[in-house]
Design a protein around this motif. Sequence first.
Motif, short mmCIF file in Angstrom:
data_model
loop_
_atom_site.label_atom_id
_atom_site.label_comp_id
_atom_site.label_asym_id
_atom_site.label_seq_id
_atom_site.Cartn_x
_atom_site.Cartn_y
_atom_site.Cartn_z
N ALA A 40 0.84 -1.20 0.00
CA ALA A 40 0.00 0.00 0.00
C ALA A 40 0.87 1.26 0.00
N GLN A 41 1.97 1.24 0.77
CA GLN A 41 2.87 2.40 0.78
C GLN A 41 3.49 2.63 -0.59
N TYR A 91 2.25 1.67 -3.50
CA TYR A 91 1.20 2.09 -4.43
C TYR A 91 0.85 3.56 -4.21
N HIS A 92 0.73 3.97 -2.97
CA HIS A 92 0.43 5.38 -2.67
C HIS A 92 1.59 6.30 -3.06
N ALA A 93 2.80 5.76 -3.11
CA ALA A 93 3.97 6.55 -3.54
C ALA A 93 4.02 6.67 -5.06
N LEU A 119 -3.58 -5.37 -2.26
CA LEU A 119 -3.97 -3.96 -2.19
C LEU A 119 -5.47 -3.83 -1.90
N VAL A 137 -7.09 -0.17 -0.44
CA VAL A 137 -6.50 0.87 -1.27
C VAL A 137 -7.52 1.32 -2.31
N THR A 138 -7.62 2.62 -2.53
CA THR A 138 -8.43 3.15 -3.62
C THR A 138 -7.55 3.17 -4.86
N ARG A 143 -6.10 3.87 -8.55
CA ARG A 143 -6.05 4.99 -9.50
C ARG A 143 -6.76 4.58 -10.78
#
Length: 89
Positions: A32-33, A35-37, A59, A64-65, A67
């Motif tokens: 998740a970190q 992916y958010h990065a 994820l 996780v939302t 993209r």
Amino acid sequence: MAHPPVPAAIRRMTPGRRITGDDRTKCRTDFAQLYHAGYPIRRIARETNRSYGFVRQILTEANVTFRTRGRNGEPSTPGAANNPKTTDR
């Protein structure tokens, strides 16, 4: 977009090994970190020796939302937003 390398601790996953319990919880957090990065799912999968489907499932478990596909949700071709053939999908 260039990203720094995936941390070595995350890359050390053994391919084909079942991930459960605390390892799975850590995997959720780490993926998740990344992916958010801004890392794409395919890159996370490649660098961790896991399948696209596994990474996506982890994820999803991490709530996780995702993209939108493409470049920040913008049409990939200039003028595509006004073309009925590309907006009816």
